[in-house]
Each structure stands twice: as structure tokens, then as C-alpha cells.
Design a protein around this motif. Structure first.
Motif, PDB file in Angstrom:
ATOM      1  N   MET A 182      39.715  -9.575  41.984  1.00 18.17           N
ATOM      2  CA  MET A 182      38.387  -9.051  42.309  1.00 18.17           C
ATOM      3  C   MET A 182      37.831  -8.200  41.165  1.00 18.17           C
ATOM      4  N   PRO A 183      38.545  -7.159  40.699  1.00 17.39           N
ATOM      5  CA  PRO A 183      38.009  -6.392  39.561  1.00 17.39           C
ATOM      6  C   PRO A 183      37.997  -7.188  38.260  1.00 17.39           C
ATOM      7  N   ARG A 184      38.959  -8.093  38.068  1.00 19.76           N
ATOM      8  CA  ARG A 184      39.019  -8.859  36.821  1.00 19.76           C
ATOM      9  C   ARG A 184      37.800  -9.783  36.686  1.00 19.76           C
ATOM     10  N   THR A 185      37.447 -10.470  37.776  1.00 17.23           N
ATOM     11  CA  THR A 185      36.280 -11.358  37.722  1.00 17.23           C
ATOM     12  C   THR A 185      34.988 -10.547  37.626  1.00 17.23           C
ATOM     13  N   THR A 186      34.992  -9.354  38.215  1.00 20.10           N
ATOM     14  CA  THR A 186      33.819  -8.477  38.112  1.00 20.10           C
ATOM     15  C   THR A 186      33.569  -8.077  36.661  1.00 20.10           C
ATOM     16  N   VAL A 187      34.638  -7.819  35.928  1.00 20.60           N
ATOM     17  CA  VAL A 187      34.521  -7.493  34.500  1.00 20.60           C
ATOM     18  C   VAL A 187      33.968  -8.694  33.730  1.00 20.60           C
ATOM     19  N   ALA A 188      34.426  -9.900  34.081  1.00 21.62           N
ATOM     20  CA  ALA A 188      33.938 -11.116  33.408  1.00 21.62           C
ATOM     21  C   ALA A 188      32.436 -11.287  33.626  1.00 21.62           C
ATOM     22  N   VAL A 189      31.974 -11.013  34.851  1.00 21.41           N
ATOM     23  CA  VAL A 189      30.532 -11.095  35.139  1.00 21.41           C
ATOM     24  C   VAL A 189      29.764 -10.054  34.332  1.00 21.41           C
ATOM     25  N   GLN A 190      30.343  -8.857  34.209  1.00 24.29           N
ATOM     26  CA  GLN A 190      29.682  -7.796  33.447  1.00 24.29           C
ATOM     27  C   GLN A 190      29.591  -8.153  31.966  1.00 24.29           C
ATOM     28  N   MET A 191      30.569  -8.878  31.452  1.00 19.84           N
ATOM     29  CA  MET A 191      30.530  -9.331  30.061  1.00 19.84           C
ATOM     30  C   MET A 191      29.340 -10.267  29.833  1.00 19.84           C
ATOM     31  N   LEU A 192      29.089 -11.160  30.807  1.00 17.42           N
ATOM     32  CA  LEU A 192      27.925 -12.040  30.708  1.00 17.42           C
ATOM     33  C   LEU A 192      26.641 -11.221  30.732  1.00 17.42           C
ATOM     34  N   ARG A 193      26.617 -10.229  31.604  1.00 16.19           N
ATOM     35  CA  ARG A 193      25.426  -9.392  31.730  1.00 16.19           C
ATOM     36  C   ARG A 193      25.169  -8.601  30.448  1.00 16.19           C
ATOM     37  N   ASP A 194      26.239  -8.071  29.848  1.00 20.71           N
ATOM     38  CA  ASP A 194      26.102  -7.315  28.595  1.00 20.71           C
ATOM     39  C   ASP A 194      25.569  -8.197  27.467  1.00 20.71           C
ATOM     40  N   ALA A 195      25.903  -9.494  27.535  1.00 18.74           N
ATOM     41  CA  ALA A 195      25.431 -10.432  26.507  1.00 18.74           C
ATOM     42  C   ALA A 195      24.038 -10.971  26.815  1.00 18.74           C
ATOM     43  N   GLY A 196      23.468 -10.563  27.938  1.00 16.99           N
ATOM     44  CA  GLY A 196      22.133 -11.025  28.312  1.00 16.99           C
ATOM     45  C   GLY A 196      22.095 -12.458  28.808  1.00 16.99           C
ATOM     46  N   LEU A 197      23.238 -12.952  29.301  1.00 10.58           N
ATOM     47  CA  LEU A 197      23.313 -14.328  29.791  1.00 10.58           C
ATOM     48  C   LEU A 197      23.209 -14.352  31.309  1.00 10.58           C
ATOM     49  N   PRO A 198      22.383 -15.227  31.868  1.00 11.85           N
ATOM     50  CA  PRO A 198      22.228 -15.291  33.324  1.00 11.85           C
ATOM     51  C   PRO A 198      23.517 -15.705  34.025  1.00 11.85           C
ATOM     52  N   TYR A 199      23.756 -15.073  35.176  1.00 12.40           N
ATOM     53  CA  TYR A 199      24.880 -15.428  36.046  1.00 12.40           C
ATOM     54  C   TYR A 199      24.304 -15.701  37.434  1.00 12.40           C
ATOM     55  N   LEU A 200      24.296 -16.982  37.818  1.00  8.52           N
ATOM     56  CA  LEU A 200      23.755 -17.381  39.115  1.00  8.52           C
ATOM     57  C   LEU A 200      24.892 -17.728  40.067  1.00  8.52           C
ATOM     58  N   VAL A 201      24.711 -17.384  41.329  1.00  7.38           N
ATOM     59  CA  VAL A 201      25.710 -17.708  42.348  1.00  7.38           C
ATOM     60  C   VAL A 201      25.083 -18.602  43.406  1.00  7.38           C
ATOM     61  N   VAL A 202      25.776 -19.707  43.710  1.00  5.64           N
ATOM     62  CA  VAL A 202      25.378 -20.574  44.814  1.00  5.64           C
ATOM     63  C   VAL A 202      26.421 -20.425  45.907  1.00  5.64           C
ATOM     64  N   LEU A 203      26.020 -19.846  47.027  1.00  2.00           N
ATOM     65  CA  LEU A 203      26.923 -19.577  48.136  1.00  2.00           C
ATOM     66  C   LEU A 203      26.959 -20.782  49.062  1.00  2.00           C
ATOM     67  N   THR A 204      28.138 -21.373  49.239  1.00  2.00           N
ATOM     68  CA  THR A 204      28.278 -22.528  50.121  1.00  2.00           C
ATOM     69  C   THR A 204      29.204 -22.162  51.271  1.00  2.00           C
ATOM     70  N   ASP A 205      29.293 -23.044  52.224  1.00  2.00           N
ATOM     71  CA  ASP A 205      30.073 -22.773  53.438  1.00  2.00           C
ATOM     72  C   ASP A 205      31.547 -23.081  53.258  1.00  2.00           C
ATOM     73  N   PRO A 206      32.441 -22.096  53.552  1.00  2.68           N
ATOM     74  CA  PRO A 206      32.148 -20.693  53.810  1.00  2.68           C
ATOM     75  C   PRO A 206      32.415 -19.855  52.566  1.00  2.68           C
ATOM     76  N   THR A 207      31.816 -18.687  52.476  1.00  4.71           N
ATOM     77  CA  THR A 207      32.135 -17.721  51.424  1.00  4.71           C
ATOM     78  C   THR A 207      32.491 -16.409  52.113  1.00  4.71           C
ATOM     79  N   THR A 208      33.766 -16.083  52.143  1.00  8.56           N
ATOM     80  CA  THR A 208      34.228 -14.944  52.934  1.00  8.56           C
ATOM     81  C   THR A 208      35.285 -14.139  52.187  1.00  8.56           C
TER      82      THR A 208
END
Length: 290
Positions: free
Chosen positions: A179-205
Motif C-alpha cells: 500500500m505505501p510502496r505503490t503510493t510512493v510510485a504514484v507520487q513519483m508520477l505526480r512529481d514528474a507531471g505525468l497523469p495517473y488515471l484509475v479505472v475502477l472495475t468490479d470489485p475494487t475493495t
């Protein structure tokens, strides 16, 4: 008796039943119960033609439907320790992995690929619910990080398609650490100004919904998808109240501001293409101004 059983009986069966129906010829819709010809169901992107129910989709079919002309290259997934805790419940964890791999043909519950979506070079990572409920273990965590690093390397946006029952209990705290490791990876994309889109499908829990599944710059959901941390039955038992109709479904979450848009699967590729084009053109204009 042996001659009658082994020779005559099979011959009679062949004559009386010349064509046996394969087990996978038809699909029964989980929502309306209608029987659908399997080939037509797959051609319709696993959407019921009668009630529009969106069923779960394997990664390959996701890639084929989303990338332009179905053209893409798979990203190598890192190798991880197969059974770090030597876990066993009713079965050995290694045996469960073998069954899942034989059934799906995949190494674990994540696959990632790179290609063009609406003309925009994009990295897409897809969770496979058919592999142990899409559960998040070390392999899933490493796969998401590898996809994010590839996106950083080629300066491309990343789309994460979630489908999971949560963290994989057989890996204990090691799965929760994703959970924290993937959160850091997302933040790296954000720091680089790259879009991160999420498509939530059934189920996401579970732990997936509590980490990278809810960190998108834009949150898109498929119709009717369950999106939650705990399921409605657990919540009802806890608060001892009946939950509202459609609680924890895509449409309910959109009404309450947790999802930006609900998009039909048939329109998903076009929607992602237009959103990615807009976001990346804005990024290019910003870089040019700087």
C-alpha cells in the motif's frame, strides 16, 4: 462385461450422442440469468446484451479493447519470493499459486503493457480478478511499481485498472506494505507531471481501495462496479442498519463525489483517449512555456 463396458457402450454413446455440447459454449449472466453464446459475450467485451451487466475481464481482453488497433507490448514483471512466509491454511500457498497459474495462464494478478490510446503513448496496468481474486501481494506491488517506472522512463501517462478483493492474506504484512510502496510510485508520477488515471472495475475493495485505487488524478468507474473497503454485509452487521439502495456502487459513489465519471465499457477506449490527449497536451504546453 469388460468387452461390453469398454467397447460396446462407448460405441453406442457415440451413435446416440454424435455431438456433445462443450461446457464453455454458453455463459449465464450473473445479473439477469440469461444464457448468452460465449463467443458473442466475449465479442461484446463481457457485457450482457440483455441487461448490460459488466462482467469481469481478463487482462489480455482489456489490452485488446483499449490500445489502438489492439497493438501493445507487455512490460516484464519483476520476480518475487514465491512463498515468503511458508504459509499454509487448508492448502499450501504454493499449491494455490500453481492452480491460479494453470487456470489463468498468468504468473500473478497483475499485467502491464505499453501502447497508444487515442494516439497517446500510455502504460496500462490491469489487475486480474481470476487470479486469486486479484489479491494484492508482493508481485502486484512490484508490478505496479515496474509499470510506473516504465511510464517515467518514456514520459508517458499511466492508467491503472483495478479489480481486487484486497490484500493477499497468505503474505501477511508483506502484502500490506504494498500500500505505501505503490503510493510512493504514484507520487513519483505526480512529481514528474505525468497523469495517473484509475479505472475502477468490479470489485475494487480492501487495501487496494485504500491505496493506489483512490489516488488517480481522474477516477473513472465502470457501471455497477462495487467499490468499497468493507463489503455492505459487514457494514450492515456493524451498524445494524439497512444500507441505501446501490450503496458502494459506481453510480452511488459518483453522486457522492468519490468518482469523477461512470463510463460504459464500450466507450472506455474513446473516453481514455480524449482525457489523456487533453492532459498530455496541457503538459506539453506547460513545458513549452517553461
Amino acid at each position: 462385461m469388460s468387452w461390453l463396458t469398454n467397447y460396446v457402450k462407448p460405441k453406442l454413446r457415440k451413435v446416440l450422442n454424435p455431438k456433445e455440447t462443450p461446457d464453455n459454449l454458453w455463459h449465464k449472466c450473473k445479473s439477469c440469468g440469461q444464457m448468452i453464446f460465449q463467443k458473442e459475450f466475449i465479442a461484446n467485451q463481457y457485457v450482457c446484451a440483455h441487461c448490460d451487466h459488466h462482467d469481469r475481464v481478463p487482462p489480455k481482453d482489456r489490452f485488446d479493447a483499449l490500445f489502438d488497433n489492439g497493438t501493445y507490448e507487455l512490460i516484464d514483471m519483476p520476480k518475487v519470493n514465491q512463498d515468503p512466509l511458508k504459509f499454509r491454511d487448508t492448502k499450501k500457498y504454493t499449491d494455490r499459486l500453481k492452480v491460479a497459474r494453470n487456470t489463468t495462464g498468468d504468473e500473478d494478478a497483475i499485467k502491464a503493457a505499453v501502447g497508444k490510446v487515442g494516439g497517446v503513448t500510455t502504460v496500462i496496468a490491469v489487475q486480474n480478478f481470476y487470479f486469486m481474486g486479484g489479491s494484492m501481494g508482493m508481485a502486484v506491488g512490484e508490478g505496479i511499481i515496474a509499470a510506473a517506472q516504465h511510464a517515467l522512463k518514456i514520459s508517458a501517462p499511466m492508467v491503472m485498472m483495478t479489480a481486487s478483493g484486497g490484500a493477499r492474506m497468505q503474505e501477511g504484512i508483506l502484502s500490506l506494505m504494498q500500500m505505501p510502496r505503490t503510493t510512493v510510485a504514484v507520487q513519483m508520477l505526480r512529481d514528474a507531471g505525468l497523469p495517473y488515471l484509475v479505472v475502477l472495475t468490479d470489485p475494487t475493495t480492501g487495501g487496494v481501495s485504500a491505496s493506489y485505487a483512490m489516488l488517480g488524478d481522474i477516477q473513472i468507474a465502470e457501471p455497477g462496479a462495487m467499490i468499497a473497503f468493507s463489503g455492505p454485509r459487514v457494514i450492515e452487521q456493524t451498524i445494524r442498519e439497512k444500507l441505501p439502495e446501490g450503496f458502494q456502487r459506481s453510480e452511488y459513489l459518483q453522486e457522492h463525489g468519490m468518482v469523477d465519471m461512470v463510463t460504459h465499457r464500450h466507450e472506455m477506449a474513446e473516453k481514455l483517449g480524449s482525457v489523456l490527449s487533453m492532459l498530455m497536451s496541457g503538459r506539453h504546453r506547460k513545458k513549452a512555456a517553461e
